[in-house]
Design a protein around this motif. Sequence first.
Motif, PDB file in Angstrom:
ATOM      1  N   UNK A 152      92.509  33.231  67.524  1.00 60.09           N
ATOM      2  CA  UNK A 152      91.278  33.471  67.188  1.00 60.09           C
ATOM      3  C   UNK A 152      90.671  31.909  66.363  1.00 60.09           C
ATOM      4  N   UNK A 153      89.278  31.769  66.508  1.00 56.33           N
ATOM      5  CA  UNK A 153      88.871  30.589  65.922  1.00 56.33           C
ATOM      6  C   UNK A 153      87.830  31.196  64.917  1.00 56.33           C
ATOM      7  N   UNK A 154      87.867  30.401  63.849  1.00 53.67           N
ATOM      8  CA  UNK A 154      86.852  30.902  62.696  1.00 53.67           C
ATOM      9  C   UNK A 154      86.114  29.822  62.107  1.00 53.67           C
ATOM     10  N   UNK A 155      84.771  30.125  61.950  1.00 55.38           N
ATOM     11  CA  UNK A 155      84.039  28.996  61.384  1.00 55.38           C
ATOM     12  C   UNK A 155      83.131  28.394  62.430  1.00 55.38           C
ATOM     13  N   UNK A 156      82.155  27.336  62.098  1.00 54.23           N
ATOM     14  CA  UNK A 156      81.436  26.607  63.048  1.00 54.23           C
ATOM     15  C   UNK A 156      81.256  25.122  62.496  1.00 54.23           C
ATOM     16  N   UNK A 157      81.042  24.357  63.172  1.00 51.37           N
ATOM     17  CA  UNK A 157      80.657  22.846  62.978  1.00 51.37           C
ATOM     18  C   UNK A 157      78.958  22.917  63.042  1.00 51.37           C
ATOM     19  N   UNK A 158      78.694  21.759  62.217  1.00 54.53           N
ATOM     20  CA  UNK A 158      77.203  21.306  62.107  1.00 54.53           C
ATOM     21  C   UNK A 158      76.991  20.755  63.822  1.00 54.53           C
ATOM     22  N   UNK A 159      76.072  21.538  64.355  1.00 52.26           N
ATOM     23  CA  UNK A 159      75.809  21.261  65.747  1.00 52.26           C
ATOM     24  C   UNK A 159      74.207  20.968  65.935  1.00 52.26           C
ATOM     25  N   UNK A 160      73.727  20.274  64.718  1.00 50.87           N
ATOM     26  CA  UNK A 160      72.210  20.217  64.996  1.00 50.87           C
ATOM     27  C   UNK A 160      71.922  18.797  65.841  1.00 50.87           C
ATOM     28  N   UNK A 161      72.657  17.978  66.027  1.00 55.46           N
ATOM     29  CA  UNK A 161      72.072  16.951  67.083  1.00 55.46           C
ATOM     30  C   UNK A 161      72.403  17.434  68.340  1.00 55.46           C
ATOM     31  N   UNK A 162      73.489  18.239  68.728  1.00 57.30           N
ATOM     32  CA  UNK A 162      73.986  18.498  70.008  1.00 57.30           C
ATOM     33  C   UNK A 162      72.760  19.598  70.519  1.00 57.30           C
ATOM     34  N   UNK A 163      72.383  20.505  69.406  1.00 57.68           N
ATOM     35  CA  UNK A 163      71.423  21.599  69.884  1.00 57.68           C
ATOM     36  C   UNK A 163      70.137  21.045  70.117  1.00 57.68           C
ATOM     37  N   UNK A 164      69.747  20.021  69.474  1.00 58.31           N
ATOM     38  CA  UNK A 164      68.522  19.385  69.454  1.00 58.31           C
ATOM     39  C   UNK A 164      68.280  18.535  70.830  1.00 58.31           C
ATOM     40  N   UNK A 165      69.323  17.938  71.253  1.00 67.59           N
ATOM     41  CA  UNK A 165      69.252  17.196  72.413  1.00 67.59           C
ATOM     42  C   UNK A 165      69.389  18.327  73.848  1.00 67.59           C
ATOM     43  N   UNK A 166      70.015  19.136  73.373  1.00 70.30           N
ATOM     44  CA  UNK A 166      70.269  20.135  74.500  1.00 70.30           C
ATOM     45  C   UNK A 166      68.491  20.578  74.755  1.00 70.30           C
ATOM     46  N   UNK A 167      67.785  20.923  73.945  1.00 68.73           N
ATOM     47  CA  UNK A 167      66.464  21.204  73.945  1.00 68.73           C
ATOM     48  C   UNK A 167      65.737  20.195  74.604  1.00 68.73           C
ATOM     49  N   UNK A 168      65.869  19.082  74.413  1.00 71.52           N
ATOM     50  CA  UNK A 168      65.290  17.686  75.190  1.00 71.52           C
ATOM     51  C   UNK A 168      65.628  17.625  76.473  1.00 71.52           C
TER      52      UNK A 168
END
Length: 453
Positions: free
Chosen positions: A343-359
């Motif tokens: 299993x994998x626990x936690x998450x990284x800050x993905x702000x840049x990636x999510x913003x670019x995905x929207x663009x």
Amino acid sequence: MHSRKKRTQPPTPEEIAKEKARLQKMQELHTAVFASMEAQDLSTDAFDLTTRAIRTSSDIYTFFNYRRQILLKLFEETPEDQLPALLKKELDLLGGIIKESPKSYTLWFHRQWILQRCKNLTDIMERELKLCEYMLNKDNRNFHCWDYRTWFVKFAGTESLQDELLFTDSMILRDFSNFSAWHYRTKVVKQIYTGEIPDEFVRSELGRLKNAYFTCPMDQSIWNYHRWLLNQKEPIMITGISPREFEETPKCFIIGFSHNIKGINENSIGVSQGWEPLQGTWEPLYTQPFSYIWKFTPSQSAPGDIEFRLSPINTELTDINGHKKLTSLQYKFKKTENKSEFSVEGQEDATFFESELESIDELLRIEEDDRSQAVLRKAQLLETLSFMNSEKGNIDQIIASYQELIRIDYRRAPFYRESLSVYNAIKNKSAESSPIVSRKMLAKILGFIDLNQ
């Protein structure tokens, strides 16, 4: 050859005779140079002979090697106060020849050799940069000149790197598809920011890139820089592990990583079983010293959940490009009933990636024809997000993106099919029979495929 018009008419007898005479003179000149070399003649007459030779045959490195022997003798014989004039004369000669033969390795190398003997670079700094600008205005993709500029700025050490960043701005605005300018920009950025690139700079660059890819959505140079920039913000993560479940602690674990890495040891990745450190050995598989896939063999086994954690103070683990940022995610084997499951626990800050995905989604909503580069970049961002956030359900979107790419970009269909097979395997938790060639892709489906096949 590039930019050379194709001849539609055969040469006239006069043209043939003229070309024969030219080749005859060149052969006689070459013979004279080789004879002078054989005689070990380092006189001014021999120097003049090499001048004529390099003007007509700028790619023959033997002539330049001979000329440098003569120049070294001249440097010894020339008074100190007259050396700058001698060096300037050589640079002027080379400048004229380079304009006629801009893609000669030997010319650019010889110019470097001369500059390394100049003591006051401040006097020639502006002239060298102007030569580069002149050559790049004639051919903005002349990688010889780009490499020379990279070398000279680093060698001289007096030119502001911010000025070089502005120079790439001007070259990129002139032509968004100038791959060399984008590539040079990566070098300048890494020189300015020797550690992690600041968030504010990344935001500024992403704004510039959005204007570029909305203007030229099919230009690969723009998307290459986009991928390079966001890769600086992507941590090194575990993407797959074999086995993914077990009843008894296995003799070894095969672990896949998001990057091609080296330098794994107990100081970069901590392994524990229960509350105790789990000692063992690491070795790369398939390639070395860098590899996407590594083998960890425990030296002993004890009761308790097994955990892999990448060290936040790592100084040794690095990818092939010198990237050292490690994920804060925790990778655990937790016991449920009679077996342990990964299993994998936690998450990284993905702000840049999510913003670019929207663009990119915004671009794809209005772009009907030139879509393939944007769809590919969308798939890559979704892949990254799927490993940065253990709760992110992007698999269906990744599969849909590669299915579209197979339809609209048939020339690269084999590559897309391999990626599609990988994410179908992740979704179905079972690998298809088709072979996976890419080690990076194989690292993602460890535990769903038998490596012995």
